[in-house]
Write a protein that holds these residues in place. Structure first.
Motif, PDB file in Angstrom:
ATOM      1  N   ASN A  58      38.633  42.581  27.705  1.00 25.75           N
ATOM      2  CA  ASN A  58      37.307  42.197  28.046  1.00 25.75           C
ATOM      3  C   ASN A  58      36.483  42.470  26.727  1.00 25.75           C
ATOM      4  OD1 ASN A  58      34.623  42.377  28.890  1.00 25.75           O
ATOM      5  ND2 ASN A  58      35.303  43.540  31.102  1.00 25.75           N
ATOM      6  N   ALA A  59      35.904  41.194  26.362  1.00 26.33           N
ATOM      7  CA  ALA A  59      35.250  41.190  25.164  1.00 26.33           C
ATOM      8  C   ALA A  59      33.840  41.808  24.994  1.00 26.33           C
ATOM      9  CB  ALA A  59      35.130  39.704  24.589  1.00 26.33           C
ATOM     10  N   GLU A  60      33.365  42.184  26.217  1.00 27.65           N
ATOM     11  CA  GLU A  60      32.045  42.803  26.439  1.00 27.65           C
ATOM     12  C   GLU A  60      31.954  44.057  25.927  1.00 27.65           C
ATOM     13  OE1 GLU A  60      30.614  42.605  30.493  1.00 27.65           O
ATOM     14  OE2 GLU A  60      30.514  40.217  30.553  1.00 27.65           O
ATOM     15  N   PRO A  61      30.944  44.524  25.446  1.00 27.14           N
ATOM     16  CA  PRO A  61      30.799  46.065  24.761  1.00 27.14           C
ATOM     17  C   PRO A  61      31.082  47.050  25.740  1.00 27.14           C
ATOM     18  CG  PRO A  61      28.856  44.741  24.212  1.00 27.14           C
ATOM     19  CD  PRO A  61      29.802  43.825  25.117  1.00 27.14           C
ATOM     20  N   LYS A  62      31.975  48.074  25.521  1.00 27.95           N
ATOM     21  CA  LYS A  62      32.436  48.906  26.360  1.00 27.95           C
ATOM     22  C   LYS A  62      31.350  50.094  26.923  1.00 27.95           C
ATOM     23  CE  LYS A  62      36.501  47.255  26.846  1.00 27.95           C
ATOM     24  NZ  LYS A  62      36.378  46.083  25.995  1.00 27.95           N
ATOM     25  N   ARG A  63      30.417  50.106  25.982  1.00 32.07           N
ATOM     26  CA  ARG A  63      29.207  51.271  26.364  1.00 32.07           C
ATOM     27  C   ARG A  63      29.950  52.641  26.598  1.00 32.07           C
ATOM     28  NH1 ARG A  63      27.757  46.443  28.701  1.00 32.07           N
ATOM     29  NH2 ARG A  63      28.439  47.399  30.762  1.00 32.07           N
ATOM     30  N   ASN A  64      30.911  53.010  26.068  1.00 32.71           N
ATOM     31  CA  ASN A  64      31.376  54.462  26.188  1.00 32.71           C
ATOM     32  C   ASN A  64      32.186  54.683  27.478  1.00 32.71           C
ATOM     33  OD1 ASN A  64      30.889  55.221  23.213  1.00 32.71           O
ATOM     34  ND2 ASN A  64      28.905  55.597  24.218  1.00 32.71           N
ATOM     35  N   ARG A  65      32.379  53.440  28.391  1.00 32.17           N
ATOM     36  CA  ARG A  65      32.882  53.790  29.712  1.00 32.17           C
ATOM     37  C   ARG A  65      34.376  53.808  29.535  1.00 32.17           C
ATOM     38  NH1 ARG A  65      34.872  48.883  31.062  1.00 32.17           N
ATOM     39  NH2 ARG A  65      34.265  46.865  30.296  1.00 32.17           N
ATOM     40  N   LYS A  66      34.933  54.240  30.597  1.00 30.01           N
ATOM     41  CA  LYS A  66      36.651  54.499  30.616  1.00 30.01           C
ATOM     42  C   LYS A  66      37.006  53.092  30.880  1.00 30.01           C
ATOM     43  CE  LYS A  66      36.795  59.175  32.204  1.00 30.01           C
ATOM     44  NZ  LYS A  66      37.343  60.134  33.285  1.00 30.01           N
ATOM     45  N   LYS A  67      38.160  52.849  30.280  1.00 25.56           N
ATOM     46  CA  LYS A  67      38.688  51.356  30.620  1.00 25.56           C
ATOM     47  C   LYS A  67      39.254  51.340  31.801  1.00 25.56           C
ATOM     48  CE  LYS A  67      40.326  49.435  26.238  1.00 25.56           C
ATOM     49  NZ  LYS A  67      41.346  48.934  25.560  1.00 25.56           N
ATOM     50  N   LYS A  68      39.156  50.185  32.583  1.00 25.57           N
ATOM     51  CA  LYS A  68      39.784  49.785  33.691  1.00 25.57           C
ATOM     52  C   LYS A  68      40.568  48.564  33.514  1.00 25.57           C
ATOM     53  CE  LYS A  68      35.694  49.474  35.707  1.00 25.57           C
ATOM     54  NZ  LYS A  68      34.451  49.308  36.696  1.00 25.57           N
ATOM     55  N   ALA A  69      41.572  48.519  34.427  1.00 23.21           N
ATOM     56  CA  ALA A  69      42.579  47.389  34.179  1.00 23.21           C
ATOM     57  C   ALA A  69      43.174  46.903  35.747  1.00 23.21           C
ATOM     58  CB  ALA A  69      43.854  47.922  33.428  1.00 23.21           C
ATOM     59  N   VAL A  70      43.507  45.524  35.635  1.00 28.85           N
ATOM     60  CA  VAL A  70      43.917  45.051  36.785  1.00 28.85           C
ATOM     61  C   VAL A  70      45.551  44.538  36.304  1.00 28.85           C
ATOM     62  CG1 VAL A  70      44.301  43.117  38.356  1.00 28.85           C
ATOM     63  CG2 VAL A  70      42.297  44.330  37.942  1.00 28.85           C
ATOM     64  N   ILE A  71      46.694  44.926  36.844  1.00 29.02           N
ATOM     65  CA  ILE A  71      48.117  44.435  36.376  1.00 29.02           C
ATOM     66  C   ILE A  71      48.320  43.519  37.561  1.00 29.02           C
ATOM     67  CG2 ILE A  71      50.352  45.286  35.722  1.00 29.02           C
ATOM     68  CD1 ILE A  71      49.289  48.126  35.360  1.00 29.02           C
ATOM     69  N   LEU A  72      48.755  42.458  37.020  1.00 26.19           N
ATOM     70  CA  LEU A  72      49.324  41.113  37.688  1.00 26.19           C
ATOM     71  C   LEU A  72      50.831  40.886  37.655  1.00 26.19           C
ATOM     72  CD1 LEU A  72      46.785  38.463  36.274  1.00 26.19           C
ATOM     73  CD2 LEU A  72      46.504  39.870  38.395  1.00 26.19           C
ATOM     74  N   PHE A  73      51.438  41.165  38.869  1.00 26.32           N
ATOM     75  CA  PHE A  73      52.952  41.036  38.844  1.00 26.32           C
ATOM     76  C   PHE A  73      53.283  39.487  39.706  1.00 26.32           C
ATOM     77  CE2 PHE A  73      52.206  45.341  38.506  1.00 26.32           C
ATOM     78  CZ  PHE A  73      53.373  45.799  37.399  1.00 26.32           C
ATOM     79  N   HIS A  74      54.070  38.745  38.826  1.00 25.20           N
ATOM     80  CA  HIS A  74      54.282  37.341  39.515  1.00 25.20           C
ATOM     81  C   HIS A  74      55.307  37.363  40.358  1.00 25.20           C
ATOM     82  CE1 HIS A  74      58.088  37.230  36.865  1.00 25.20           C
ATOM     83  NE2 HIS A  74      57.516  37.904  36.154  1.00 25.20           N
ATOM     84  N   ARG A  75      55.369  36.009  41.165  1.00 22.01           N
ATOM     85  CA  ARG A  75      56.423  35.829  41.941  1.00 22.01           C
ATOM     86  C   ARG A  75      57.778  35.833  41.454  1.00 22.01           C
ATOM     87  NH1 ARG A  75      57.584  31.843  44.906  1.00 22.01           N
ATOM     88  NH2 ARG A  75      57.414  30.578  43.462  1.00 22.01           N
ATOM     89  N   GLY A  76      58.950  35.967  42.217  1.00 22.60           N
ATOM     90  CA  GLY A  76      60.250  35.651  41.725  1.00 22.60           C
ATOM     91  C   GLY A  76      60.188  34.165  41.338  1.00 22.60           C
ATOM     92  N   HIS A  77      61.020  33.853  40.269  1.00 18.23           N
ATOM     93  CA  HIS A  77      61.383  32.593  39.525  1.00 18.23           C
ATOM     94  C   HIS A  77      60.139  32.171  38.475  1.00 18.23           C
ATOM     95  CE1 HIS A  77      64.291  31.859  42.651  1.00 18.23           C
ATOM     96  NE2 HIS A  77      63.341  31.955  43.518  1.00 18.23           N
TER      97      HIS A  77
END
Length: 584
Positions: free
Chosen positions: A24-43
């Motif tokens: 995320n390129a926006e300024p973090k303003r000292n907030r804790k990082k949050k993340a989404v992890i994406l897991f793809h389909r088989g193949h």
């Protein structure tokens, strides 16, 4: 809005796996990082999930997506891996890497996973009990439609004869999505792995069956998006999985007309809107750990153990069946050394475990040898031997860490049985520990263990004493204080969490600050009823009734005593976990 970079992380077996990071390129303003992890389909691979970074509209989150081993830019034969459980273990190392590299706490992570990736993610959440904020599963592949009668048993049989081999997917792009551009990209993408190995496919089926059956031990807010016109996977197990989830924050959505590629469908905004709302609402409140400390007194595991402890009606078929089973074991013990040890000392005794660890047919007659081998090949005993290997690996890993920290390596096992696994592990260390203290409640085990110490020439280094693993004061008074303590296979034998608290409190007082505790768990067992109805315990011949603790419950008890879990591994059967916690 996002800066995309590409990286690798080192997984549990030293393999470097590829992943992408959208920061995320926006300024973090000292907030804790949050993340989404994406897991793809088989193949598929991480690039097939990249469109979701913008489409989900979660602008305060960083995004990560990996290429599972054997897929995309990660190494390995296409569509293959050492095992399904190895890929689940990869997720644990991926999340640990994100924590170490980007300072992202698990409770600030949401998972969005599709198809086979959804089963991997659900298995990870069940087996490793991570403290994540949300789990969104799109068309989880709990049961693939193979369309060929008896396909699964046939593949099982062929794999026994031929070993591992590959089968090509029957799935065409037009069966996945109504989005013609996405379907075309699927057909032309050179990184799509069309084949899948049979060991991965059978591993997927085995894990799915276990996770659906035991979903009551997943304590994470969960959303399931079920494609209404899915040609690839069955809808029924998705509903069964959802019904068993215990967390009050759970949702099940059927997306009418959607094909299997739920998050790549033409009308996928319907799905992404639901995911965005669910994740934002889960993050709108502070993380709350599951309340599982009293699971011995109320809840599903308590109810199952209580049922298995009850006496069956004398005139029932089940009573007759289990009586016959017990009689057969007694008759078998006349021929088999393994069964005789179990009948004489209990099937959960240190003597039985030592026989299982030796893994030899020790009977003197051909019938007994045949029974021994069948007995030793039981899935529970196979898991026990893998647990031994995992304990040895963890002991070696953290003894090396203590050595690197220039501290004394003082090892203590509070219920060592005969002590074989500790003494075997010590032989693999780069240097001898400063001391080894083995303890056990049984005189028989102490005597056998002392002989093993003498046979290995370790009398100057190791001692074996009789002691109670649940005596808080006795544990707390151990001198010198251990820097590495082990409790293996003990807590699984006792349902009462108050007993464990006494033991863990003593261990917390005994272990030096920043020292390590290696502890085991038994989170699932396919033969739980057989063990309860047919096998006897070392405790005065009582029935061996196990109450299976979820990993979340076991970790919560350890954390309550003043430790922080830092590592874990599990056997490929999904039965026995070995975890490491550090005293904080």
């Amino acid at each position: 809005m996002y800066n995309n970079t590409q990286h690798t992380f080192i997984s549990h077996d030293g393999t470097a796996l590829f992943y992408q990071h959208w920061e995320n390129a926006e300024p973090k303003r000292n907030r804790k990082k949050k993340a989404v992890i994406l897991f793809h389909r088989g193949h598929e691979h991480s690039g097939r999930m990249a469109h979701l970074v913008e489409e989900l509209g979660l602008n305060e989150f960083d995004f990560f997506a990996w290429d599972a081993r054997g897929h995309g830019q990660s190494p390995g034969e296409r569509g293959d891996a050492p095992s399904f459980s190895a890929c689940v273990h990869d997720i644990q190392y991926f999340v640990q890497h994100l924590h170490a590299e980007y300072n992202i706490q698990p409770e600030n992570i949401a998972i969005v996973a599709q198809s086979v990736g959804a089963v991997l993610a659900a298995t990870w959440v069940h087996d490793y009990a991570p403290k994540i904020r949300a789990l969104c599963l799109a068309s989880p592949a709990f049961d693939i439609k193979l369309y060929v009668p008896f396909a699964k048993p046939g593949l099982n049989l062929l794999s026994k004869v031929r070993g591992n081999f590959f089968i090509n997917s029957y799935v065409k792009a037009k069966m996945l999505t109504h989005d013609q551009e996405r379907a075309k990209s699927y057909d032309t993408d050179p990184q799509i792995a069309r084949a899948i190995s049979v060991r991965m496919l059978l591993g997927l089926y085995a894990a799915s069956e276990r996770i659906v059956q035991d979903a009551q031990h997943i304590f994470v807010p969960t959303q399931i998006l079920c494609s209404g016109s899915d040609f690839v996977v069955q809808q029924k197990p998705q509903r069964e999985f959802y019904a068993k989830l215990p967390h009050p924050l759970k949702e099940f959505h059927v997306l009418d007309g959607f094909y299997h590629d739920t998050l790549g469908e033409k009308q996928r905004q319907i799905a992404t809107d639901k995911i965005r709302r669910f994740i934002l609402q889960c993050f709108a409140q502070n993380y709350a750990a599951p309340n599982v400390l009293n699971a011995d007194k109320i809840g599903s595991s308590c109810a199952v153990a209580e049922t298995l402890s009850s006496t069956l009606p004398k005139n029932s078929l089940k009573h007759a069946f289990w009586n016959l089973t017990k009689q057969n074991l007694k008759i078998g013990s006349m021929f088999s050394s393994g069964l005789k040890i179990g009948e004489d000392t209990g099937y959960d005794s240190g003597s039985t475990l030592d026989f299982v660890y030796r893994n030899r047919t020790e009977s003197s007659n051909p019938i007994g040898k045949l029974i021994d081998r069948q007995y030793l090949n039981a899935i529970g005993w196979r898991g026990i031997r893998v647990r031994k290997q995992n304990i040895e690996a963890m002991l070696k890993k953290y003894a090396n860490q203590i050595i690197q920290n220039q501290q004394a390596v003082r090892i203590m096992d509070i219920a060592a049985g005969h002590g074989r696994y500790i003494l075997d592990a010590v032989q693999q260390l780069p240097q001898q520990p400063d001391s080894i203290l083995l303890r056990d409640y049984s005189n028989l085990n102490v005597e056998a263990g002392q002989k093993m110490i003498e046979q290995r020439g370790l009398t100057d280094l190791a001692q074996f004493v009789q002691a109670d693993a649940f005596d808080t004061a006795s544990l707390a008074s151990v001198e010198p204080k251990p820097t590495l303590a082990v409790v293996s296979g003990l807590y699984e034998l006792f349902s009462d969490n108050d007993l464990l608290r006494k033991s863990l409190t003593g261990l917390s007082q005994a272990i030096e600050s920043q020292g390590y505790l290696i502890y085991t768990g038994q989170i699932w067992h396919p033969q739980q009823e057989f063990i309860a109805r047919a096998l006897t315990s070392h405790r005065e011949g009582d029935a061996w009734v196990m109450r299976l603790r979820s990993q979340a419950e076991m970790d919560a008890l350890v954390e309550q005593a003043g430790f922080k879990k830092i590592d874990q591994v599990i056997d490929e059967f999904g039965i026995f976990t070995v975890s490491v916690a550090q005293k904080i």
